[in-house]
Scaffold this motif. Sequence first.
Motif, PDB file in Angstrom:
ATOM      1  N   CYS A  11     -17.959  10.470 -16.888  1.00  0.00           N
ATOM      2  CA  CYS A  11     -18.744  10.972 -15.742  1.00  0.00           C
ATOM      3  C   CYS A  11     -18.002  10.709 -14.436  1.00  0.00           C
ATOM      4  CB  CYS A  11     -20.116  10.297 -15.727  1.00  0.00           C
ATOM      5  SG  CYS A  11     -21.062  10.622 -17.213  1.00  0.00           S
ATOM      6  N   ALA A  15     -15.855  15.510 -13.683  1.00  0.00           N
ATOM      7  CA  ALA A  15     -16.985  15.823 -14.563  1.00  0.00           C
ATOM      8  C   ALA A  15     -18.188  16.357 -13.787  1.00  0.00           C
ATOM      9  CB  ALA A  15     -17.376  14.575 -15.343  1.00  0.00           C
ATOM     10  N   CYS A  34     -22.167  10.080 -21.425  1.00  0.00           N
ATOM     11  CA  CYS A  34     -21.589   8.786 -21.763  1.00  0.00           C
ATOM     12  C   CYS A  34     -20.503   8.433 -20.758  1.00  0.00           C
ATOM     13  CB  CYS A  34     -20.985   8.891 -23.167  1.00  0.00           C
ATOM     14  SG  CYS A  34     -19.945   7.500 -23.633  1.00  0.00           S
ATOM     15  N   ASP A  35     -20.504   7.205 -20.283  1.00  0.00           N
ATOM     16  CA  ASP A  35     -19.372   6.676 -19.512  1.00  0.00           C
ATOM     17  C   ASP A  35     -19.382   5.167 -19.698  1.00  0.00           C
ATOM     18  OD1 ASP A  35     -17.595   7.902 -16.829  1.00  0.00           O
ATOM     19  OD2 ASP A  35     -17.594   5.745 -17.259  1.00  0.00           O
ATOM     20  N   ARG A  36     -18.192   4.609 -19.885  1.00  0.00           N
ATOM     21  CA  ARG A  36     -18.169   3.165 -20.081  1.00  0.00           C
ATOM     22  C   ARG A  36     -18.450   2.417 -18.776  1.00  0.00           C
ATOM     23  NH1 ARG A  36     -11.769   3.148 -21.576  1.00  0.00           N
ATOM     24  NH2 ARG A  36     -11.043   3.674 -19.498  1.00  0.00           N
ATOM     25  N   ARG A  40     -21.027   4.930 -12.870  1.00  0.00           N
ATOM     26  CA  ARG A  40     -20.761   6.378 -12.956  1.00  0.00           C
ATOM     27  C   ARG A  40     -21.841   7.052 -13.817  1.00  0.00           C
ATOM     28  NH1 ARG A  40     -19.151   8.596  -9.286  1.00  0.00           N
ATOM     29  NH2 ARG A  40     -19.113  10.445 -10.613  1.00  0.00           N
ATOM     30  N   ALA A  72     -14.447  14.607 -20.768  1.00  0.00           N
ATOM     31  CA  ALA A  72     -13.942  14.723 -19.385  1.00  0.00           C
ATOM     32  C   ALA A  72     -13.347  13.399 -18.923  1.00  0.00           C
ATOM     33  CB  ALA A  72     -15.075  15.155 -18.465  1.00  0.00           C
ATOM     34  N   THR A  74      -9.998  10.619 -18.753  1.00  0.00           N
ATOM     35  CA  THR A  74      -8.551  10.786 -18.514  1.00  0.00           C
ATOM     36  C   THR A  74      -7.809  10.710 -19.862  1.00  0.00           C
ATOM     37  OG1 THR A  74      -8.704   8.488 -17.820  1.00  0.00           O
ATOM     38  CG2 THR A  74      -8.335  10.086 -16.089  1.00  0.00           C
ATOM     39  N   VAL A  75      -6.539  11.088 -19.807  1.00  0.00           N
ATOM     40  CA  VAL A  75      -5.795  11.433 -21.022  1.00  0.00           C
ATOM     41  C   VAL A  75      -5.719  10.330 -22.093  1.00  0.00           C
ATOM     42  CG1 VAL A  75      -3.523  10.838 -20.025  1.00  0.00           C
ATOM     43  CG2 VAL A  75      -3.675  12.600 -21.795  1.00  0.00           C
ATOM     44  N   HIS A  78      -8.276  10.633 -24.891  1.00  0.00           N
ATOM     45  CA  HIS A  78      -8.579  11.940 -25.491  1.00  0.00           C
ATOM     46  C   HIS A  78      -8.491  11.935 -27.026  1.00  0.00           C
ATOM     47  CE1 HIS A  78      -7.837  14.438 -21.550  1.00  0.00           C
ATOM     48  NE2 HIS A  78      -8.890  13.639 -21.482  1.00  0.00           N
ATOM     49  N   GLN A  95     -10.637  17.842 -21.865  1.00  0.00           N
ATOM     50  CA  GLN A  95      -9.923  18.132 -20.614  1.00  0.00           C
ATOM     51  C   GLN A  95      -8.417  18.151 -20.852  1.00  0.00           C
ATOM     52  OE1 GLN A  95      -9.588  19.093 -17.672  1.00  0.00           O
ATOM     53  NE2 GLN A  95     -11.666  19.291 -16.912  1.00  0.00           N
ATOM     54  N   LYS A  96      -7.710  18.856 -19.968  1.00  0.00           N
ATOM     55  CA  LYS A  96      -6.259  18.768 -19.933  1.00  0.00           C
ATOM     56  C   LYS A  96      -5.870  17.460 -19.273  1.00  0.00           C
ATOM     57  CE  LYS A  96      -4.883  18.834 -16.148  1.00  0.00           C
ATOM     58  NZ  LYS A  96      -5.106  17.955 -14.921  1.00  0.00           N
ATOM     59  N   PRO A  97      -4.659  16.916 -19.434  1.00  0.00           N
ATOM     60  CA  PRO A  97      -3.725  17.295 -20.485  1.00  0.00           C
ATOM     61  C   PRO A  97      -4.291  16.850 -21.835  1.00  0.00           C
ATOM     62  CG  PRO A  97      -2.921  15.378 -19.290  1.00  0.00           C
ATOM     63  CD  PRO A  97      -4.179  15.806 -18.606  1.00  0.00           C
ATOM     64  N   HIS A 122      -9.893  22.244 -22.025  1.00  0.00           N
ATOM     65  CA  HIS A 122     -10.436  22.745 -20.759  1.00  0.00           C
ATOM     66  C   HIS A 122      -9.250  23.044 -19.836  1.00  0.00           C
ATOM     67  CE1 HIS A 122     -13.739  22.730 -17.561  1.00  0.00           C
ATOM     68  NE2 HIS A 122     -12.604  22.866 -16.873  1.00  0.00           N
ATOM     69  N   PHE A 125      -7.340  26.902 -15.221  1.00  0.00           N
ATOM     70  CA  PHE A 125      -6.736  27.658 -14.115  1.00  0.00           C
ATOM     71  C   PHE A 125      -6.551  29.132 -14.455  1.00  0.00           C
ATOM     72  CE2 PHE A 125      -4.740  24.849 -10.600  1.00  0.00           C
ATOM     73  CZ  PHE A 125      -5.793  23.958 -10.642  1.00  0.00           C
ATOM     74  N   HIS A 180      -1.081  23.495 -15.514  1.00  0.00           N
ATOM     75  CA  HIS A 180      -1.889  24.690 -15.254  1.00  0.00           C
ATOM     76  C   HIS A 180      -0.981  25.883 -14.941  1.00  0.00           C
ATOM     77  CE1 HIS A 180      -5.676  22.519 -15.092  1.00  0.00           C
ATOM     78  NE2 HIS A 180      -5.323  21.792 -14.044  1.00  0.00           N
TER      79      HIS A 180
HETATM   80  P1  NAD Z   1     -11.916   9.811 -13.450  1.00  0.00           P
HETATM   81  O1  NAD Z   1     -11.136   8.562 -13.698  1.00  0.00           O
HETATM   82  O2  NAD Z   1     -12.528  10.025 -12.123  1.00  0.00           O
HETATM   83  O3  NAD Z   1     -13.085   9.928 -14.532  1.00  0.00           O
HETATM   84  C1  NAD Z   1     -12.934   9.584 -15.865  1.00  0.00           C
HETATM   85  C2  NAD Z   1     -14.203   8.886 -16.316  1.00  0.00           C
HETATM   86  O4  NAD Z   1     -14.105   8.678 -17.722  1.00  0.00           O
HETATM   87  C3  NAD Z   1     -14.401   7.501 -15.667  1.00  0.00           C
HETATM   88  O5  NAD Z   1     -15.691   7.455 -15.089  1.00  0.00           O
HETATM   89  C4  NAD Z   1     -14.231   6.521 -16.825  1.00  0.00           C
HETATM   90  O6  NAD Z   1     -15.060   5.390 -16.708  1.00  0.00           O
HETATM   91  C5  NAD Z   1     -14.624   7.380 -18.018  1.00  0.00           C
HETATM   92  N1  NAD Z   1     -14.020   6.972 -19.298  1.00  0.00           N
HETATM   93  C6  NAD Z   1     -12.702   6.783 -19.562  1.00  0.00           C
HETATM   94  N2  NAD Z   1     -12.522   6.477 -20.862  1.00  0.00           N
HETATM   95  C7  NAD Z   1     -13.754   6.478 -21.425  1.00  0.00           C
HETATM   96  C8  NAD Z   1     -14.229   6.240 -22.747  1.00  0.00           C
HETATM   97  N3  NAD Z   1     -13.393   5.947 -23.745  1.00  0.00           N
HETATM   98  N4  NAD Z   1     -15.547   6.339 -22.977  1.00  0.00           N
HETATM   99  C9  NAD Z   1     -16.400   6.650 -21.979  1.00  0.00           C
HETATM  100  N5  NAD Z   1     -16.015   6.868 -20.713  1.00  0.00           N
HETATM  101  C10 NAD Z   1     -14.712   6.797 -20.436  1.00  0.00           C
HETATM  102  O7  NAD Z   1     -10.946  11.003 -13.841  1.00  0.00           O
HETATM  103  P2  NAD Z   1     -11.034  12.542 -13.377  1.00  0.00           P
HETATM  104  O8  NAD Z   1     -10.234  12.722 -12.170  1.00  0.00           O
HETATM  105  O9  NAD Z   1     -12.443  12.993 -13.418  1.00  0.00           O
HETATM  106  O10 NAD Z   1     -10.192  13.231 -14.545  1.00  0.00           O
HETATM  107  C11 NAD Z   1     -10.712  13.358 -15.838  1.00  0.00           C
HETATM  108  C12 NAD Z   1      -9.896  14.417 -16.577  1.00  0.00           C
HETATM  109  O11 NAD Z   1     -10.093  15.656 -15.919  1.00  0.00           O
HETATM  110  C13 NAD Z   1      -8.390  14.156 -16.564  1.00  0.00           C
HETATM  111  O12 NAD Z   1      -7.872  14.466 -17.821  1.00  0.00           O
HETATM  112  C14 NAD Z   1      -7.865  15.110 -15.496  1.00  0.00           C
HETATM  113  O13 NAD Z   1      -6.553  15.559 -15.740  1.00  0.00           O
HETATM  114  C15 NAD Z   1      -8.842  16.240 -15.639  1.00  0.00           C
HETATM  115  N6  NAD Z   1      -8.986  17.080 -14.431  1.00  0.00           N
HETATM  116  C16 NAD Z   1      -8.998  18.401 -14.638  1.00  0.00           C
HETATM  117  C17 NAD Z   1      -9.114  19.266 -13.576  1.00  0.00           C
HETATM  118  C18 NAD Z   1      -9.120  20.737 -13.872  1.00  0.00           C
HETATM  119  O14 NAD Z   1      -9.126  21.554 -12.969  1.00  0.00           O
HETATM  120  N7  NAD Z   1      -9.114  21.113 -15.133  1.00  0.00           N
HETATM  121  C19 NAD Z   1      -9.218  18.767 -12.284  1.00  0.00           C
HETATM  122  C20 NAD Z   1      -9.230  17.392 -12.103  1.00  0.00           C
HETATM  123  C21 NAD Z   1      -9.115  16.548 -13.193  1.00  0.00           C
END
Ligand code: NAD
Length: 343
Positions: A11, A15, A34-36, A40, A72, A74-75, A78, A95-97, A122, A125, A180
């Motif tokens: 979240c 997201a 879900c978010d750890r 958030r 959603a 970070t990598v 995934h 989500q990408k990557p 996801h 672009f 993208h």
């Molecule tokens: P962020 O760090 O703001 O959010 C990630 C969230 O995931 C955090 O709140 C974190 O606590 C939670 N999290 C991480 N691991 C977890 C797990 N195992 N279980 C539960 N929660 C977990 O990151 P962000 O900027 O929102 O980016 C998230 C993804 O979105 C990345 O892969 C980024 O590349 C992608 N992104 C894509 C676009 C797009 O246009 N497609 C734009 C921005 C970001």
Amino acid sequence: MAELKGALIGCGFFAVNQMHGWRDAEGARIVAICDRDPARLKAVGDEFGITRRYTSAEDLFADGGFDFVDIATTVGSHRALVEMATRRGIATICQKPIAPSMEDAKAMVAACAKAGVPFMVHENFRWQSPIRAAKAAIDSGAIGEVFWGRVSFRSAYDVFSGQPYLATGKRFIIEDLGIHALDIARFLLGDASAVTARTQRVNPDIAGEDVATMLLDHHGGVTSVVDCSYATKLPVEPFPETLLEIDGSKGTLRLSQGYRLSVHSRDATRVEGVEPRLLPWASPPWHNIQESVALIQGHWIECLRAGREPETSGRDNLKTFALVEASYRGAAEGRTVPLAEFL
Ligand code: NAD
Ligand code: 89Y
């Protein structure tokens, strides 16, 4: 047809756009999140009125009650989360990557295939409406047979304030943003067979590269340049516009700053504004990306219902991710890298 139920994991910063998109989507809604990070989880749960909340993905999957999951995070998380979903037979968006390495990405795609689980990355672009308009113009034949292209994203927008982790990774712009542009190059010009790349770091306060220039050899003889920068200070900041130059046997296409699409062919030059819609929850300059989130979500719903493979399925996205991996390898080793080294 019954509404599809989804769960969203992660979240964070981006997201929130996905939650807005799902709230307006026809045919699907988010029933659990879900978010750890409890803060958030609460912020997003309260904003979107979601009462089923989890700090552990294992607990979320164990409780179930949804048809698909939207990852959603970070990598780094995934692969583990996608594999958790496949064990439960849950259709998955990630989500990408897609992953930190090709080995992980391939394992994720294989796990979904083995479990018979639909899997979409996801990669939004290519769903931006100006990019779709350019694709339609190319497909109309107006510029003839395409032989050359440029996909360009140059900006000095401060992405680090919203996404601080972008400043700390060894990899930055190719993995985060160039991915993208590389996907758009594939979408418009076809798959590639090799890449030659150079990277630079201009901003001394970040760990990774913030400038990358890639030369792609596409199947069928098209050549393209894909260039991206977060160190380019322009008089009018173009973030987050991807600009295009496409040359064909009968004419040219240009997507210029300010969302101006110009298609020049033998008899005429047609110029039109292709500004993305400003959705009620969106805000400039992000509205271009935000609209594409809603569009890719609509595509997912359609594909899931029809049993069709999404455009940016995991299988397809391996070819975009191979371009990322090959660009890093090519830049490090100073050589042209055939994608066959990764695919
Ligand atoms: P962020 O760090 O703001 O959010 C990630 C969230 O995931 C955090 O709140 C974190 O606590 C939670 N999290 C991480 N691991 C977890 C797990 N195992 N279980 C539960 N929660 C977990 O990151 P962000 O900027 O929102 O980016 C998230 C993804 O979105 C990345 O892969 C980024 O590349 C992608 N992104 C894509 C676009 C797009 O246009 N497609 C734009 C921005 C970001
Ligand atoms: O994370 C990036 C993305 O995918 O689109 C833009 C971004 O938010 C910053 O580069």
